[in-house]
Design a protein around this motif. Structure first.
Motif, PDB file in Angstrom:
ATOM      1  N   ALA A   6      -4.698 -10.281   3.332  1.00 43.84           N
ATOM      2  CA  ALA A   6      -5.810 -10.814   4.121  1.00 43.84           C
ATOM      3  C   ALA A   6      -5.499 -12.226   4.598  1.00 43.84           C
ATOM      4  CB  ALA A   6      -7.098 -10.785   3.305  1.00 43.84           C
ATOM      5  N   ARG A   7      -4.899 -13.057   3.731  1.00 42.02           N
ATOM      6  CA  ARG A   7      -4.518 -14.413   4.146  1.00 42.02           C
ATOM      7  C   ARG A   7      -3.487 -14.386   5.262  1.00 42.02           C
ATOM      8  NH1 ARG A   7      -4.209 -15.190  -1.403  1.00 42.02           N
ATOM      9  NH2 ARG A   7      -1.939 -15.557  -1.401  1.00 42.02           N
ATOM     10  N   ALA A   8      -2.661 -13.350   5.280  1.00 38.03           N
ATOM     11  CA  ALA A   8      -1.647 -13.222   6.328  1.00 38.03           C
ATOM     12  C   ALA A   8      -2.251 -12.837   7.673  1.00 38.03           C
ATOM     13  CB  ALA A   8      -0.593 -12.199   5.916  1.00 38.03           C
ATOM     14  N   GLY A   9      -3.518 -12.430   7.676  1.00 37.75           N
ATOM     15  CA  GLY A   9      -4.150 -12.000   8.916  1.00 37.75           C
ATOM     16  C   GLY A   9      -4.033 -10.515   9.167  1.00 37.75           C
ATOM     17  N   ALA A  10      -3.526  -9.757   8.175  1.00 39.99           N
ATOM     18  CA  ALA A  10      -3.362  -8.311   8.349  1.00 39.99           C
ATOM     19  C   ALA A  10      -4.704  -7.606   8.291  1.00 39.99           C
ATOM     20  CB  ALA A  10      -2.441  -7.758   7.271  1.00 39.99           C
ATOM     21  N   ARG A  11      -4.784  -6.491   8.978  1.00 38.42           N
ATOM     22  CA  ARG A  11      -5.977  -5.660   8.959  1.00 38.42           C
ATOM     23  C   ARG A  11      -5.706  -4.309   8.284  1.00 38.42           C
ATOM     24  NH1 ARG A  11      -9.748  -7.569  12.857  1.00 38.42           N
ATOM     25  NH2 ARG A  11      -9.808  -9.844  12.564  1.00 38.42           N
ATOM     26  N   TYR A  12      -4.444  -4.043   7.914  1.00 39.25           N
ATOM     27  CA  TYR A  12      -4.105  -2.816   7.193  1.00 39.25           C
ATOM     28  C   TYR A  12      -2.793  -3.024   6.458  1.00 39.25           C
ATOM     29  CZ  TYR A  12      -0.885  -1.492  11.076  1.00 39.25           C
ATOM     30  OH  TYR A  12       0.114  -1.448  12.030  1.00 39.25           O
ATOM     31  N   ALA A  13      -2.514  -2.117   5.535  1.00 31.49           N
ATOM     32  CA  ALA A  13      -1.244  -2.142   4.814  1.00 31.49           C
ATOM     33  C   ALA A  13      -0.792  -0.708   4.589  1.00 31.49           C
ATOM     34  CB  ALA A  13      -1.372  -2.875   3.484  1.00 31.49           C
TER      35      ALA A  13
END
Length: 423
Positions: A64-71
């Motif tokens: 989330a800190r990386a700005g991702a919206r999925y993994a």
């Protein structure tokens, strides 16, 4: 099935290769396929795979800190080792490693707790399964697919009954993933070793979508895939339709010894903006150590990218592909209402930034993240050929060290001139 709108706007995903290969720090699956290790030595890593510091909540917070919206997490790679307690086959980390537990449930729960979409990787191929090397690809794409003993039957003699057993195993495991973990995305791999009919992909896709009709499938489901998956290199032309670039933070997908040259934050920002500027997502890959922790350098890279994204979020989320090549010397994105163009400038502008071919009048220009409004003007233009927009270089205080973003607000929807000029 129409593409799920969340995927198009996700922009950034995190690709996690986690498995027993992290014990020795060797390539996932490929190390025994290529003979770097014997299969026995590779599988001996089962005895030392602990996941002792595995913290899915910490993972989700980092993503989330990386700005991702999925993994996307490797539920099972080509080595056949499942990260959950599967009822199909007899090779999983729950029964055969000191970790002794399912590693997927907590991951899915932690991601959803952060509002991230859940992706699971699964390989169609399994170089450990006794029934896998039982049929022959009718048109092998490379020599290995035609000759490798882990892929083809001995002496080329096919065994359709064994292959049917293998598909039942594959389909059973995929069914478990769908029914137990409800993934938003299934990221398949290994498809090159058989053709679509041999894989039975029509029936597999129907099975997935019957239970989970909103699950997104990648292109390695072949004709049943929803989006294209270029890997490790930004394409010069975007694939047709939705797409995603898979790219490693370092050189390797999983945790490997000697993988000590991670890309800089500046490079990751560049890869990211070039990808979203062509309408794609970036799936950024890294591998935890066997205990479940990430290298500090990789964490620093993710957090650096995330800090840049947070400062420039309006130019990232809710946007689409920007200007075609030649209008601006760098990538760009376009707001959903087509009234704001975001220009990415990797180097500090020296005098001015230019944009060619804008038919729509410009209301104002501002620096995203600071709000500064550099002056702008139009020079030239004749008949139906618009002049060039010149934007004064922002002040030094408004320059971002990774990439400065200029928001060009238009007096109407974007219209471009794409002609050859008056001849």
């Amino acid at each position: 099935m129409p593409m799920q709108p969340w995927f198009r706007d996700a922009k950034l995903g995190i690709f996690v290769h986690y498995g027993i290969y992290a014990v020795e720090g060797v390539p996932e699956s490929w190390s025994f396929y290529s003979g770097q290790l014997s299969r026995e030595a590779y599988m001996a890593q089962l005895d030392r795979f602990t996941a002792a510091a595995y913290d899915p909540e910490g993972w989700a917070a980092l993503f989330a800190r990386a700005g991702a919206r999925y993994a996307v997490l490797t539920a099972r790679h080509h080595d056949g080792v499942a990260l959950w307690d599967t009822a199909y086959g007899n090779l999983d980390v729950v029964r055969h490693t000191p970790s002794g537990r399912d590693l997927l449930g907590g991951y899915a729960e932690a991601l959803r707790g952060r509002g991230l979409r859940v992706g699971l990787y699964y390989s169609h191929s399994d170089w450990s399964h006794p029934d896998y090397a039982s049929v022959v690809h009718p048109e092998p794409p490379n020599a290995d697919v035609a000759t490798h003993p882990l892929v083809v039957p001995k002496d080329g003699v096919e065994d359709p009954a064994a292959w049917a057993r293998y598909l039942a195993y594959r389909d059973g495991q995929v069914g478990e993933l769908v029914d137990r973990f409800r993934p938003d995305l299934l990221w398949f791999d290994g498809e090159w070793e058989r053709v679509e009919e041999q894989w039975g992909l029509e029936a597999l896709a129907a099975r997935i979508l019957k239970s989970s009709p909103d699950t997104v499938l990648n292109a390695r489901m072949l004709s049943h895939g929803d989006y294209a998956t270029p890997e490790q290199g930004v394409p010069l032309l975007p694939p047709d339709g939705p797409w995603e670039l898979s790219l490693t933070v370092g050189d390797a997908w999983g945790h490997q010894r000697g993988d000590d040259r991670p890309k800089s934050v500046h490079q990751l920002v560049r890869y990211f903006t070039e990808t979203i500027g062509m309408g794609g997502n970036l799936l950024l890959g890294l591998g935890p150590r066997e205990d479940g922790t990430f290298q500090a350098e990789h964490v620093e890279r993710l957090e650096g990218l995330g800090a840049w994204i947070a400062r420039h979020a309006e130019a990232v989320y809710g946007t689409g592909a920007g200007l075609p090549a030649g209008h601006h010397y760098g990538p760009s994105t376009l707001s959903a209402d087509r009234r704001t163009v975001y220009l990415f400038c990797f180097d500090p502008p020296r005098e001015a930034v230019s944009v060619r071919g804008l038919r729509t009048a410009v209301k104002r220009v501002r620096v995203v993240g600071t709000g500064a409004e550099p002056a702008h003007r139009i020079t030239g233009g004749l008949h139906d050929v618009p002049g060039v927009l010149w934007i004064d270089a922002p002040a030094a205080a408004d320059i971002d060290p990774r990439a400065t973003v200029l928001a060009v607000e238009l007096d109407g929807e974007l219209k471009l001139y794409r002609g050859a000029g008056r001849s």
